[in-house]
Scaffold this motif. Structure first.
Motif, PDB file in Angstrom:
ATOM      1  N   ALA A 243       0.831  -1.203   0.000  1.00  0.00           N
ATOM      2  CA  ALA A 243       0.000   0.000   0.000  1.00  0.00           C
ATOM      3  C   ALA A 243       0.868   1.255   0.000  1.00  0.00           C
ATOM      4  CB  ALA A 243      -0.927   0.001   1.210  1.00  0.00           C
ATOM      5  N   GLU A 244       1.964   1.229   0.771  1.00  0.00           N
ATOM      6  CA  GLU A 244       2.853   2.395   0.807  1.00  0.00           C
ATOM      7  C   GLU A 244       3.506   2.634  -0.554  1.00  0.00           C
ATOM      8  OE1 GLU A 244       5.474   1.357   3.945  1.00  0.00           O
ATOM      9  OE2 GLU A 244       4.127   2.054   5.548  1.00  0.00           O
TER      10      GLU A 244
ATOM     11  N   GLY B  71       0.906   4.035  -2.907  1.00  0.00           N
ATOM     12  CA  GLY B  71       0.487   5.404  -2.587  1.00  0.00           C
ATOM     13  C   GLY B  71       1.626   6.381  -2.504  1.00  0.00           C
TER      14      GLY B  71
ATOM     15  N   ARG C 172       0.825   9.513  -4.325  1.00  0.00           N
ATOM     16  CA  ARG C 172      -0.556   9.942  -4.149  1.00  0.00           C
ATOM     17  C   ARG C 172      -0.737  10.574  -2.780  1.00  0.00           C
ATOM     18  NH1 ARG C 172      -4.161   8.071  -7.613  1.00  0.00           N
ATOM     19  NH2 ARG C 172      -5.823   8.173  -6.083  1.00  0.00           N
TER      20      ARG C 172
ATOM     21  N   PRO D  17      -2.711   7.306   0.509  1.00  0.00           N
ATOM     22  CA  PRO D  17      -2.317   5.919   0.222  1.00  0.00           C
ATOM     23  C   PRO D  17      -3.469   4.976   0.504  1.00  0.00           C
ATOM     24  CG  PRO D  17      -1.404   6.629   2.315  1.00  0.00           C
ATOM     25  CD  PRO D  17      -2.030   7.840   1.708  1.00  0.00           C
ATOM     26  N   PRO D  18      -3.495   3.803  -0.110  1.00  0.00           N
ATOM     27  CA  PRO D  18      -4.563   2.832   0.170  1.00  0.00           C
ATOM     28  C   PRO D  18      -4.622   2.478   1.655  1.00  0.00           C
ATOM     29  CG  PRO D  18      -3.308   2.179  -1.772  1.00  0.00           C
ATOM     30  CD  PRO D  18      -2.568   3.321  -1.152  1.00  0.00           C
TER      31      PRO D  18
ATOM     32  N   VAL E 233      -8.893   1.983  -1.944  1.00  0.00           N
ATOM     33  CA  VAL E 233      -8.222   3.012  -2.755  1.00  0.00           C
ATOM     34  C   VAL E 233      -9.222   4.132  -3.010  1.00  0.00           C
ATOM     35  CG1 VAL E 233      -6.992   3.528  -4.879  1.00  0.00           C
ATOM     36  CG2 VAL E 233      -6.767   1.267  -3.818  1.00  0.00           C
TER      37      VAL E 233
ATOM     38  N   SER F 224      -9.547   6.655  -6.899  1.00  0.00           N
ATOM     39  CA  SER F 224      -8.804   5.768  -7.796  1.00  0.00           C
ATOM     40  C   SER F 224      -8.834   6.303  -9.222  1.00  0.00           C
ATOM     41  CB  SER F 224      -9.384   4.347  -7.752  1.00  0.00           C
ATOM     42  OG  SER F 224     -10.738   4.344  -8.157  1.00  0.00           O
TER      43      SER F 224
ATOM     44  N   GLN G 224      -5.108   0.683 -12.169  1.00  0.00           N
ATOM     45  CA  GLN G 224      -4.456   0.943 -10.889  1.00  0.00           C
ATOM     46  C   GLN G 224      -4.755  -0.164  -9.880  1.00  0.00           C
ATOM     47  OE1 GLN G 224      -5.967   4.318  -8.741  1.00  0.00           O
ATOM     48  NE2 GLN G 224      -4.410   4.199  -7.147  1.00  0.00           N
TER      49      GLN G 224
END
Length: 621
Positions: free
Chosen positions: A245-246, A249, A252, A255-256, A270, A273, A278
């Motif tokens: 996830a890091e 993200g 972004r 992050p998720p 997410v 999105s 993605q």
């Protein structure tokens, strides 16, 4: 804290500090204090016991005039805010405790100053001059007196209470095994992401995505190695998911979110999105991360995951709908072989929903009489005359129209409704066969062939049902043929074979349907109470003819050899043979030459109503 400024009037301006979460409510708490004992304001030099109590009180308090300026404060107040006593006189009270930054609190504060509201209580977060933050509860109430005077501002430090609340909320919202957000926090975050205010802003995609995953084979690890090892594995999986996830993200703003929903189920949410690509990349990275073995205290364990992926517009989506789609897609990933991700498919889901709708209405449909039978002729290859019919059930569904057997027979076998449905088919077909015989006494009687599922043998007394129905309808046993598929009969033992033998002894004909597609155990076939073989139509479609150069199915010369051999062997065993899917005159001619007994297919007739069968009696089809 910003420098204190003196003012002769109330000012509406932003100050240092923040509100606590939702807008603090300005509380109406009882009526204003009316005691007249305290005529002089504390901190004005009065020697009354009230003034002494004000100065020595541990609660931080200040006196504010009707213009909102501080006229006096006790030592606890200056200590709490980190200011010198001499600096407070004439200061704007609202600035000191950040009342002007919140519209509701600011309005209620002014109402208290004007004597229109009894009391204000709210919670604020303040910045101390030494750099640390503190949470305080602010109370503003009128001072007692017969004439309208100032108000008393009291400030209580609730930082410790807030910290305790935050710790308790963290424990409540996080999983103790993996330290990830739990199901409660996940749904809180999901609900917030689906609110209109969250995605109805410029610069956002207005979309949301979800990877819903389940570990393959985790239960076996838990059962064999114990819950302690299972918990360690869950913790290690959580670490890898967090890293994925890091990385996803990194570029972004949001992050998720990784959460453990329970058991061995995890979710990656997410927000905002950018599309299915993605989510697909994220799911693939998760699968790759989990495929590497886990080293848990010297023990190497391997685990994989199945992932359901959903990505859609946030508008019009609810948490329940999103999770239902993700759960369905996760089931597809499991059914498709595990260790994979599967993207939600609306068409596949619609088919599943239709299937579920049919399954839930099958039994009531039997009771409502929504089923009907059509009959397809079984024609003698020798003279082209009608020898029998196969009963084929149709469902006149009020929503989906007329449904063929392949749409619902499998469902009926799964939930057991095939037993009452099969009983109805058998009784209706026998009654119709007897009606034809009575209506055409000068014609040779035709037999009726009825398909039987193996579950009907296991879950009901098929022999008793057949005996009762033949007795009630008056149909001779030799005019009833029961068809079972090759896979259902071959390899069976015990009760199914005993029942088939009892039916054969009764005089009922037993046929094996779709022969040549299953076991094809000819040695076993000789020991079964079978009288008819129905050759699967795939053999007939493979016949080669000079006139069939444009046939849709490529010709296969080997099929003719196989069919001829099966027919010859069946005849040597005393069995008759029916060829299915006869569609051309050339196919019928070849089958007749190699000795096939009867044919069935669109060359002769599609399934038709009972009246049409009556018209075919006594004529060449």
């Amino acid at each position: 804290m910003r420098p204190i400024r003196r003012s002769s009037a109330l000012r509406e301006r932003a100050v240092s500090g923040t509100s606590e979460g939702p807008t603090p409510a300005a509380g109406l708490i009882g009526a204003a204090v009316t005691e007249s004992n305290l005529q002089s304001s504390p901190g004005t030099g009065s020697s009354s016991p009230y003034s002494s109590a004000f100065s020595a009180a541990p609660l931080a308090m200040a006196v504010v005039d009707r213009e909102g300026l501080v006229t006096g404060a006790n030592a606890s107040f200056t200590d709490l805010l980190g200011t010198a006593p001499g600096e407070l006189a004439g200061s704007v009270a609202a600035d000191l405790v950040d009342l002007a930054s919140d519209a509701r609190a600011w309005h209620a504060y002014r109402e208290v100053l004007r004597g229109r509201q009894a009391q204000l209580r709210c919670t604020r977060r303040l910045k101390h001059p030494d750099g640390h933050s503190l949470w305080v509860q602010v109370t503003v109430a009128p001072l007692p007196g017969e004439e309208p005077g100032g108000v008393l501002l009291s400030v209580a430090d609730i930082s410790d209470h807030r910290e305790l609340q935050a710790r308790l909320r963290h424990l409540e919202m996080h999983d103790p095994v993996t330290r990830l957000p739990n199901r409660t926090l996940f749904f809180e975050r999901l609900s917030s992401a689906l609110e209109v205010e969250s995605y109805d802003e410029s610069g956002t995609t207005g979309r949301i995505g979800l990877c819903y995953l389940d570990l393959d084979g985790f239960m076996a690890i838990n059962d064999t190695l114990g819950h302690r090892v299972g918990d360690k594995l869950l913790g290690a999986v959580a670490e890898r998911l967090t890293r994925c996830a890091e990385e996803a993200g990194h570029a972004r703003s949001i992050p998720p979110l990784v959460a453990r929903l329970g058991g061995d189920e995890f979710a990656l949410l997410v927000e905002d999105s950018t599309g299915t690509e993605q989510l697909a990349d994220l799911a693939e990275s998760v699968l790759e991360a989990l495929r590497a073995p886990f080293d848990l205290g010297g023990r190497r364990l391997s685990v994989s995951a199945s992932i359901g992926v959903v990505e859609r517009q946030a508008a019009g989506t609810t948490p329940t709908a999103l999770m239902a789609a993700a759960d369905t897609t996760l089931y597809w990933a499991k059914a498709d072989g595990k260790d994979r991700w599967t993207l939600f498919d609306p068409e596949r889901n619609a088919h599943l929903m239709t299937r579920q709708a049919l399954a839930s209405t099958l039994r009531p449909a039997i009771e409502r009489g929504e089923f009907a039978l059509e009959y397809q002729p079984l024609v003698s290859m020798e003279d082209g005359r009608l020898r029998g019919v196969e009963a084929l059930v149709r469902w006149n569904h009020p929503q989906f129209g007329v449904l063929a057997p392949n749409r619902f027979i499998g469902l009926a076998e799964e939930d057991g409704s095939i037993v009452p449905l099969g009983r109805w088919i058998l009784e209706t077909a026998c009654r119709q066969a007897q009606a034809w015989q009575l209506a055409h006494p000068d014609e040779p009687p035709i037999f009726v062939s009825v398909n039987v599922a193996v579950r009907q043998v296991w879950d009901s007394d098929l022999v008793a049902d057949v005996a009762r129905i033949l007795d009630e309808t008056g149909l001779a046993p030799h005019l009833l043929q029961l068809e079972l598929t090759e896979s259902a009969v071959m390899g069976s033992a015990g009760r199914p074979i005993q029942d088939l033998q009892a039916l054969s002894d009764m005089g009922v004909r037993i046929a094996i349907d779709d022969f040549g597609t299953g076991y094809s155990n000819l040695a076993y076939l000789s020991r079964l109470p079978v009288s008819v073989l129905k050759l699967d139509g795939s053999f007939v479609r493979g016949f080669q003819y000079e006139s069939d150069n444009n046939a849709a199915v490529p010709p296969n010369p080997a099929d003719e050899v196989v069919v001829e051999a099966m027919i010859d062997l069946a005849h040597r065993l005393g069995l008759t043979v029916t060829a299915e899917c006869v569609e051309t005159l050339a196919q019928a001619s070849r089958l007749r030459r190699i000795g096939c007994d009867t044919g069935q297919g669109w060359l002769y007739s599609r399934p038709v109503s009972p009246d049409r069968i009556s018209e075919l009696l006594g004529v060449r089809v």
